[in-house]
Scaffold this motif. Structure first.
Motif, PDB file in Angstrom:
ATOM      1  N   ARG A 190       0.767  -1.330  -0.157  1.00  0.00           N
ATOM      2  CA  ARG A 190       0.068  -0.115   0.115  1.00  0.00           C
ATOM      3  C   ARG A 190       1.042   1.399   0.101  1.00  0.00           C
ATOM      4  NH1 ARG A 190      -4.400   2.720  -1.364  1.00  0.00           N
ATOM      5  NH2 ARG A 190      -4.990   4.264   0.576  1.00  0.00           N
ATOM      6  N   SER A 200      -8.742   3.062   3.025  1.00  0.00           N
ATOM      7  CA  SER A 200      -8.711   3.784   1.492  1.00  0.00           C
ATOM      8  C   SER A 200      -8.903   5.112   1.777  1.00  0.00           C
ATOM      9  CB  SER A 200     -10.108   3.597   0.160  1.00  0.00           C
ATOM     10  OG  SER A 200     -10.247   2.035   0.364  1.00  0.00           O
ATOM     11  N   ASP A 202      -8.372   7.718  -3.264  1.00  0.00           N
ATOM     12  CA  ASP A 202      -8.882   6.143  -3.629  1.00  0.00           C
ATOM     13  C   ASP A 202     -10.320   6.132  -3.818  1.00  0.00           C
ATOM     14  OD1 ASP A 202      -6.033   5.074  -3.547  1.00  0.00           O
ATOM     15  OD2 ASP A 202      -6.621   4.001  -1.412  1.00  0.00           O
ATOM     16  N   ARG A 203     -11.209   6.744  -2.982  1.00  0.00           N
ATOM     17  CA  ARG A 203     -12.864   6.896  -2.950  1.00  0.00           C
ATOM     18  C   ARG A 203     -12.331   7.824  -4.189  1.00  0.00           C
ATOM     19  NH1 ARG A 203     -12.230   7.553   2.509  1.00  0.00           N
ATOM     20  NH2 ARG A 203     -11.993   8.906   2.892  1.00  0.00           N
ATOM     21  N   THR A 250     -16.025   3.581  -2.002  1.00  0.00           N
ATOM     22  CA  THR A 250     -15.603   3.046  -1.166  1.00  0.00           C
ATOM     23  C   THR A 250     -15.330   3.578   0.230  1.00  0.00           C
ATOM     24  OG1 THR A 250     -13.223   3.807  -1.623  1.00  0.00           O
ATOM     25  CG2 THR A 250     -13.025   2.066  -2.346  1.00  0.00           C
ATOM     26  N   GLU A 283     -15.779  -0.981   0.515  1.00  0.00           N
ATOM     27  CA  GLU A 283     -14.517  -1.203   1.299  1.00  0.00           C
ATOM     28  C   GLU A 283     -14.238  -2.123   1.480  1.00  0.00           C
ATOM     29  OE1 GLU A 283     -11.009   0.057   2.625  1.00  0.00           O
ATOM     30  OE2 GLU A 283     -12.264   1.203   1.400  1.00  0.00           O
ATOM     31  N   ARG A 340     -12.500  -4.626  -1.595  1.00  0.00           N
ATOM     32  CA  ARG A 340     -11.293  -3.895  -2.448  1.00  0.00           C
ATOM     33  C   ARG A 340     -10.369  -4.118  -1.132  1.00  0.00           C
ATOM     34  NH1 ARG A 340      -8.291  -0.771  -0.151  1.00  0.00           N
ATOM     35  NH2 ARG A 340      -6.145   0.564  -1.536  1.00  0.00           N
TER      36      ARG A 340
END
Length: 826
Positions: free
Chosen positions: A400, A469, A473-474, A485, A491, A494
């Protein structure tokens, strides 16, 4: 200044006469009153008909005759004309002198303009131009140059100030002169533009000749002063920005920027960059990157602010990049320093580093230390036995952070994304790293299956905050048309996708399958899935990733659940038609196919009579319906609801496992103050060892204590006795008493890995037989390569293991050796 009246010239005007086409004289007219007419009467004839009428009719176009001027006949007139032109030249010279010294001109500007025009019309434009050039050259070479040298004798900066002021004054004067001599500019100079310059070019030429004639001219000192001003700005000293700006504009107009300023500016900038690099070259990488970023940003801003040419800026930046980046590549790509920045997740510093390397087009050199960092860090995480349970979370956190680094620091450069994936693939399948766990199969596959089990059981509560997230990202998800997300289901989906990203790197997918199947069975049987939709979604992802063969048994587990519901409906219908009275036990049985589900130990549990009777009915029903099948009861997976009554707590419904229910029912025939020993409960329940200990601990030592242990303590010993807890109270009606789950022992874990390794052996042998059956004869390298290709999806097989399986098949007479090749024995 009021404009003077236009000067009178000695030129004669042509006389113009107009006469009718006829040469007769115009007759005189007399006024005669007009007669009026009445309606109905004839007009009367006018009196005096013998006289001419007052109206003269149109007789044709009049002719315009222009007569030639007569030459001046007297010598006095000629002398007057010559005197006028001589006086006009003198007025021009005196006016130029007055303009240059800032005095009032002897004649008005309008009169001077008319005199210039008259001289040009006479053919004396060359004389006018000569007077203008002479006076300009005299003023520049004597007066202006002398003033500049005198006022700027102390320093280059004073020379620059004086020269710029003279330039401004010269521009003001030339504006007036161009206006006064515009007739010369538009006629004579324009007609001879191939030989002669315009007045504007003439003014620039004279000033440039004065300022940049020799090496010691004021213009050279001006350029030195400009470079000094820029150096003062770089070193944060006081400087005159307006002087630099005016000087730069003057150089552009004079056309000497490229010849005189640019080379000197670039020459003096290189030592400054070298000094800067030496000053910060010993600092930490983070400080060096920040200092270089500030320097390059200031250089760019200075070029914009003071209108430095873009070509010069490009050369300046190239020099800076060569000195600060190319010459310090070893420092910028130092592994130890880069590892510190990546460990600290310093996005700003990495962004600055990437930007600097990109300026010199060497950003690809960052890929090697980037992949090396991922490999080393991943190996430490996978090989850390003390934190094995956190392996996948740490790998996902590393991935990440690297993805965010690529997104925010590297501008989503695909080179680093591919490098990250390759590095992850290498470290997760490295035999050296796997050897740290002394397992023959992938340890990462095992821990990844357990991580997904944690997600599917706990939902978002089980996800670490670092993996959730962020806002970007959203925003990306919404832009791509996906669910936000911020939604819990999205979420969780994901997070499963993130886990699958690691799953794709694993070559030993059979290890993952074994542990995932084991955990999935526990979730389905115990009802511990956080979301059935998430379970189905994960199964779909695995099928699309690995194919239907990989998920066949997993899909069968879901089918068994659905078939079990139909089976129970049929059983209840059967009981209602074949029994006189309804059983007090509501039995629910889930029939599982042994091939699809994991194996569970058989425990002979002493069931209560009512339960045993009901199970016998189900066995009879099932065997009548499905002949040739045998049921094996797995009581370790069973659970039930008991109705209990406590003296102080009242009636409760206890949701317990089958083991717990059997233990609690042993206390029904016991007196209120009676106790049962460990041995009595062992005989009465049929449980022993760890199963009995864990069950007693959950009932007497957990949060919900419906039993009391004597003596008190957390551990259960064979000498302990147990009594019913009469003082038990709880505000809830339905109480769930969790069974203490037995953690997976090392022996069980090892057995699972060994079973996977054994299955891999059989798969390898099967692959060898299939290949040889189709090819009949192959060399060892050819056979080995095809086996590795065929078995890659299930797990990586070492060449030594392939050779061992070939020898095993040769012993079983499936293959035989023919020279350097293997031959299939049909």
């Amino acid at each position: 200044m009021q404009p003077a009246p236009a000067p009178t010239s000695p030129r004669r005007r042509p006389r113009v006469d107009s006469s009718p086409a006829s040469t007769s004289k115009r007759p005189k007219h007399t006024a005669t009153p007009m007669a009026t007419t009445q309606p109905g009467t004839r007009p009367m004839k006018m009196a005096n008909q013998g006289h001419e009428q007052a109206f003269e009719p149109y007789k044709g176009i009049k002719r315009l005759t222009i007569k030639n001027l007569k030459p001046a006949s007297s010598g006095k007139a000629k002398a007057g004309v010559e005197e006028y032109y001589t006086r006009a030249l003198g007025d021009i010279d005196k006016t130029l002198q007055a303009v240059f010294v800032g005095e009032k001109p002897p004649v008005p500007y309008e009169r001077l303009y008319r005199e210039v025009e008259d001289l040009c019309r006479r053919g004396d434009a060359e004389e006018v131009t000569k007077v203008l050039k002479t006076r300009m050259d005299t003023h520049i070479s004597k007066m202006v140059l002398q003033r500049v040298n005198t006022e700027g004798s102390n320093s280059d900066l004073e020379t620059a100030k004086s020269l710029v002021e003279e330039w401004k004054q010269w521009n003001t004067q030339m504006t007036l002169i161009r206006s006064l001599f515009s007739f010369v500019d538009r006629t004579y100079l324009l007609a001879n533009r191939q030989k002669l310059s315009s007045i504007n070019d003439m003014t620039i030429h004279h000033f440039r000749k004065m300022a940049f004639a020799t090496e010691t001219s004021p213009g050279r000192r001006l350029v030195n002063a400009m470079c000094q001003i820029i150096d003062d700005d770089r070193r944060s000293r006081q400087f005159d920005g307006s002087l630099l700006r005016d000087s730069m504009r003057m150089l552009y107009i004079l056309g000497v920027y490229t010849k005189h300023f640019e080379p000197l500016f670039l020459q003096k900038s290189s030592p400054y960059f070298t000094e800067f690099g030496q000053r910060y070259g010993t600092a930490k990488l983070e400080a060096y990157i920040k200092a270089c970023e500030d320097l390059l940003r200031k250089e760019h801003y200075r070029c914009l602010l003071y209108n430095i040419d873009s070509v010069t800026e490009k050369q300046l930046m190239d020099a800076a990049h060569t000195i600060l980046i190319d010459d310090f590549t070893d420092k910028l790509l130092d592994r130890a320093e880069l590892d510190k920045l990546l460990d600290a997740k310093d996005i700003e510093s990495m962004k600055g580093l990437y930007g600097m390397l990109r300026l010199s087009n060497i950003q690809t050199k960052l890929r090697d230390p980037w992949e090396a960092y991922i490999g080393d860090t991943g190996a430490k995480i996978i090989g850390d036995k003390e934190r094995g349970d956190e392996m996948v979370v740490r790998l996902l956190d590393l991935r990440r952070s690297l993805e965010v680094m690529i997104r925010d620091a590297f501008g989503a450069d695909d080179i680093f994304l591919r490098g990250m994936r390759e590095a992850f693939g290498k470290v997760m399948n490295s035999n050296t790293v796997a050897a740290m766990w002394s397992t023959k199969t992938s340890k990462v596959g095992e821990m990844l299956a357990k991580h997904i089990d944690m997600l599917l059981k706990g939902g978002l509560k089980a996800i670490p905050a670092s993996l959730l997230s962020d806002q970007q990202d959203r925003a990306t998800a919404q832009k791509e048309g996906q669910s936000s997300t911020a939604d819990e289901d999205a979420e969780l989906d994901r997070q499963l996708d993130q886990a699958l990203e690691l799953f794709r790197f694993i070559e030993g997918k059979d290890t993952f399958e074994a542990f995932y199947k084991k955990d999935l069975a526990r979730r389905l049987l115990m009802g511990r899935s956080a979301s059935q939709d998430a379970e189905r979604s994960m199964l779909t992802k695995l099928r699309s990733e690995c194919g239907a063969n990989f998920t066949h048994n997993l899909e069968q587990m879901f089918k068994d659940q659905e078939l079990a519901k139909d089976e129970m409906d049929s059983f209840k219908s059967y009981c209602s038609h074949n029994e006189e009275r309804q059983s007090p036990i509501d039995l629910s049985v889930m029939v599982l196919s042994s091939a699809a589900w994991p194996s569970y130990p058989d425990v002979q549990l002493s069931l209560p009579d009512e339960v045993a009777t009901q199970t016998e009915r189900f066995i009879k029903f099932y065997e009548n319906k499905h002949s040739g099948r045998k049921l094996n009861w797995k009581h370790s997976l069973a659970h039930c609801t008991l109705a209990a009554k406590f003296p102080k707590g009242g009636k409760k419904e206890l949701m317990v496992s089958a083991y717990q229910a059997v233990i609690l029912l042993l206390f029904n025939p016991v007196a209120a103050d009676g106790a049962l020993t460990y041995e009595q409960m062992q005989k009465g329940s049929g449980l022993s060892g760890s199963d009995l200990d864990r069950t007693l601990q959950s009932l007497a030592c957990g949060k919900v204590r419906v039993l009391r242990k004597h003596p008190q303590g957390r551990d259960v010993n064979p000498t302990d006795t147990f009594t019913f807890n009469k003082a038990f109270t709880d505000p809830r009606i339905r109480i769930k008493i969790n069974q203490i789950q037995q953690k997976e022992t090392k022996e069980e874990n090892k057995a699972t890995h060994e079973r996977v390794a054994q299955d891999r052996r059989f798969e390898t042998q099967a692959a060898i037989v299939r290949i040889m059956k189709s090819r009949k004869k192959m060399t060892h390298p050819e056979l080995q390569a095809e086996v590795i290709t065929m078995t890659r999806k299930r797990g990586s097989v070492e060449p030594a293991q392939i050779k061992k399986e070939i020898e095993s098949l040769m012993e079983k007479e499936y293959l035989e050796r023919d020279g350097n090749s293997y031959v299939y024995v049909s």
